[in-house]
Design a protein around this motif. Sequence first.
Motif, PDB file in Angstrom:
ATOM      1  N   GLU A 191       0.765  -1.259  -0.126  1.00 23.51           N
ATOM      2  CA  GLU A 191      -0.002  -0.038   0.219  1.00 23.51           C
ATOM      3  C   GLU A 191       1.103   1.437   0.428  1.00 23.51           C
ATOM      4  O   GLU A 191       0.910   2.278  -1.178  1.00 23.51           O
ATOM      5  CB  GLU A 191      -1.063  -0.552   1.127  1.00 23.51           C
ATOM      6  CG  GLU A 191      -1.871  -0.912   1.243  1.00 23.51           C
ATOM      7  CD  GLU A 191      -1.692  -2.549   1.886  1.00 23.51           C
ATOM      8  OE1 GLU A 191      -0.463  -2.733   1.909  1.00 23.51           O
ATOM      9  OE2 GLU A 191      -2.461  -3.374   1.597  1.00 23.51           O
ATOM     10  N   ARG A 198      -6.523  -2.492  -5.277  1.00 25.32           N
ATOM     11  CA  ARG A 198      -6.634  -1.045  -5.034  1.00 25.32           C
ATOM     12  C   ARG A 198      -7.797  -0.880  -5.158  1.00 25.32           C
ATOM     13  O   ARG A 198      -8.651  -1.346  -6.250  1.00 25.32           O
ATOM     14  CB  ARG A 198      -5.686  -0.389  -6.974  1.00 25.32           C
ATOM     15  CG  ARG A 198      -5.180   0.895  -6.405  1.00 25.32           C
ATOM     16  CD  ARG A 198      -4.782   0.454  -7.179  1.00 25.32           C
ATOM     17  NE  ARG A 198      -3.775   2.453  -7.467  1.00 25.32           N
ATOM     18  CZ  ARG A 198      -3.245   2.925  -8.604  1.00 25.32           C
ATOM     19  NH1 ARG A 198      -2.980   2.417  -9.314  1.00 25.32           N
ATOM     20  NH2 ARG A 198      -2.432   3.890  -7.485  1.00 25.32           N
ATOM     21  N   ASP A 239       2.499   2.172  -3.323  1.00 28.56           N
ATOM     22  CA  ASP A 239       1.715   2.504  -4.019  1.00 28.56           C
ATOM     23  C   ASP A 239       1.419   3.702  -3.587  1.00 28.56           C
ATOM     24  O   ASP A 239       0.696   4.560  -5.220  1.00 28.56           O
ATOM     25  CB  ASP A 239       0.223   1.342  -4.325  1.00 28.56           C
ATOM     26  CG  ASP A 239      -0.507   1.102  -4.967  1.00 28.56           C
ATOM     27  OD1 ASP A 239      -0.273   2.901  -6.235  1.00 28.56           O
ATOM     28  OD2 ASP A 239      -1.672   1.460  -4.651  1.00 28.56           O
ATOM     29  N   TYR A 293      -2.233  -7.695  -3.705  1.00 26.48           N
ATOM     30  CA  TYR A 293      -2.887  -6.604  -3.944  1.00 26.48           C
ATOM     31  C   TYR A 293      -3.841  -6.295  -4.813  1.00 26.48           C
ATOM     32  O   TYR A 293      -4.137  -6.427  -5.589  1.00 26.48           O
ATOM     33  CB  TYR A 293      -1.311  -5.906  -4.551  1.00 26.48           C
ATOM     34  CG  TYR A 293      -1.751  -4.351  -4.063  1.00 26.48           C
ATOM     35  CD1 TYR A 293      -1.992  -4.002  -2.342  1.00 26.48           C
ATOM     36  CD2 TYR A 293      -1.960  -3.107  -4.632  1.00 26.48           C
ATOM     37  CE1 TYR A 293      -1.798  -2.685  -2.039  1.00 26.48           C
ATOM     38  CE2 TYR A 293      -1.762  -2.082  -4.743  1.00 26.48           C
ATOM     39  CZ  TYR A 293      -1.798  -1.200  -3.284  1.00 26.48           C
ATOM     40  OH  TYR A 293      -2.208  -0.511  -3.228  1.00 26.48           O
ATOM     41  N   SER A 347       3.972   1.514  -9.241  1.00 23.63           N
ATOM     42  CA  SER A 347       2.944  -0.147  -9.564  1.00 23.63           C
ATOM     43  C   SER A 347       3.715  -0.787  -8.890  1.00 23.63           C
ATOM     44  O   SER A 347       5.284  -1.398  -9.301  1.00 23.63           O
ATOM     45  CB  SER A 347       3.095  -0.379 -11.138  1.00 23.63           C
ATOM     46  OG  SER A 347       2.516  -0.653 -11.293  1.00 23.63           O
TER      47      SER A 347
END
Lengths: 306, 355
Positions: free
Chosen positions: A178, A305, A181, A303, A186
Motif C-alpha cells: 500500500e 487497489r 502504491d 494486492y 506500480s
Amino acid sequence: MELFLVNLIAATLRVSTPILLAAIGETFTERAGILNLGIEGIMFFGAFVGFFVADASGSLWIGFLVAILSGVLSGILMGLLSVSLGVNQHVSGLGITLLLTGLSLYLFRLVYGGRSTPPSIEPFQQLTPFNDIPIIGPITQQYFLTYVTFLVIIPLAWWILYRTRFGLNIRAVGENPEALDAAGVSVYLIRYLTLGIGGGLMAAGGAFLSLASLGAFSHGIISGRGWVAIAIVIFGNWDPIRVMIGALIFGGTNALQLRLQAMGLQLPIPYETFLALPYIVTIIALVLAGRNASYPAALLKPYKRE
Amino acid sequence: MAMTKKKLRLVKTDTPPFWVKPAIPVLALIGTFIITSGLILLSNANPFETYYYFLFAPLGSRVSTLEILVKATPLILTGVAVTFAFATGYYNIGAEGQLYAGAIAAAGLGVALHGVPAIIAIPVMILGGFIAGMAWALIPALLKIKLAVDEVVTTLLMNSIMAYIVSALLNGPWRDPASGWPQSPEISPTAMFFKIVPRSRLNFGFVIAIAAILILWIIMTRTSFGLKMRAVGLGKPAAKFAGISVNKTILIAALVSGGVAGVAGVAEVAGIQFHLIGELSPGYGYTGVIIATLGSLNAFGVGLAAIFFGLVDAGAQTVSRALGVPVYLGEITQATMLLVALGMLLLQRYKIRRM
C-alpha cells in the motif's frame, strides 16, 4: 583423506549450483510477496527446453538462453494468476508445476518418443584455470556457470536487493505494498518483474542440470530440488548470502552421499538413506532456522487497489 | 461522427448474473480445449477427434465407463484428504507421501494377513493405512504447531523422502524374490478388495471413496468440529478469540487429512495392483490439491471434480492408444483446466460494462 575432502568441496560447489540459482530466483519472488510453488515445474521445463533447444540447434548456449526465456514466460504466467487475478498462490503455483511437468513430458515424448536409447548431448565442459596447483586445482575445476553463479549472481542479487532503488521497491512491495502504491510505484510492475527474473533463474537452475551435470533429460531430473530451494530460502531468511550458505549445506550433504556411494562401502543400510539424507537435513535446518524466520509481511497476499 | 468513444471495462459487482456460476465449468472446458488444441496439432492429431476420444469414448462401453470410477477412486480420496486440511487453513501438500505411507502399510499387512478371513483382513488394512498416513502427516503438523515451521515446505520435502523409502523397500527387503522386479510380494487373496461389478476393475475402494465424501460432508456441515475447522480456516486470530483451540483443530485436521490420503494408498494396493510398486501413484496427491480447489472445498464438489478427472485420466489413455497422442495430455488438461477455472472464478465478481 585430503583427496576425499578436496573432491567433496569441488562436488559441493557443483551440486549446489542449480539449487542456488533456483533459490535466488525464489528469494526475489518471495521478497516481492509471491510464493512461487511453480519453481519445481519451471526447473523441470527449463531442463527440458534447454536440452531440446541445445540438441536441435547444436549450441548449448542457445539452449541455455532459450531455457531462461521459458522461465521468464513461466514467471509471467504466475504473475497473471497471482498478481493480476489475485488467485491463491499455493494453488496457482502448484498448478503451474503440474502444467509444466506434464508439458515437458508430453513434448519430450513427441520429440524423442521413438528412440530406443535415451537421447543425450555433449554437456558443458568444466574449466581448469589452476590445473597444476594441488588442492586449488581440483577445487577450481568447475563449470563456467558455477563460477557465474557464485561470483556474479550472488553478489549481484545482494547488490540489487540492498543497494538499488529497484531492490528497495522489491522489498517494500513484499512488506507494505500500500505504501509503495501511495508513493506512485506500480506494485503489479514490480511483482511481474521479480517473477520474470525469478522464473529465469529457476529455469537456469533446471537447464544447468540437463546441459552441464547430465547432458541428458530424464523424468527424475529435478526430483524435488525446487521444494528444497524453497526451504533454503526460508532457512536463508530471504538474504542471498545466507541462501547461498543454505544451498551449500544441501549441496554438501548431497555431495557427501554421492562420494560415499562412489566409494562402494558395504553398509548395512540401503543406499536410498543417503539419497534421502539431504532432504532430511533440509527439514532439520528449517526447524533450526524456523524460530528466527521473518517472512515478508505481504507474502501470499494478493494486492488489490481499492 | 460526434460519438464519444466507449470502452469495455470490467466493473466489480456483488450480484453476478444467474448464468455465470453454471457457465464457469463449461467456459473452462472450452478454454482448456482451445489452449491444448495447439499441443494436439503438434502430435499430428485432430483436436476434435482427440477430444471425442478424450471425453466421450470412455462413456461408450460399460467397462470403460466403470473404468472412469476406478480412476476417480484415488482422486476422490486425495481430494477429500486435501479438503480436510485446506478448509482448516493448513496447506498439506504431502498427500502424495501420505498415500505411499498407506500403501506401504497395506502391502505389508496384506502379506502378513495370509489366511485371515476378508472380514478381518480388509478392515485391518484400511485402519493400518489410515494410521500410516496419519503418522507421516504427524511430523509436519507437529513442526507447524509447535515450532511454526511452514507446512507447505515440510510436506513437500516429506514426499521426496517417502519416494526414497518406497524405493529402498522395493530394491531391498521387498523385492519380488521370484521375478526380481522392484515390486512387493502379492498380498493375500483375502486382503484384496472385492469387485463391486463383476468383470470390471471397479472394487470396494470406490465404496470407501463415496463414504469419505459423505463423512467429509457430515463433519463439515453437521458437527461442531467442522464449524471449528472452517473458523480456523477463515482466520486464526478470530477463531482463537472465539475460544477455539486453534492448534488442536489444525492437528486433528492435518492427521485426518493424512489418514484419508493413506487410505487412498490402501485402495490402490488392495483394489488394483495387489503389490506395492514405485509407480503406484502418478501424482494423485498433487492432483488432490487441484480437485479440492475445483470442488471449492465442498464434499460433493470434490466428488464431481474427481469423477471428471477420472474421465480425463481414462480418456488420456484412450487417446494415447487410438491416436498416439502422449498420455501426458491428461495431466496438461487437468492443470490447464485448474488455471483457466481459477481465472474464471474471479470473473464472477465482475461484469462487463461499456463506459
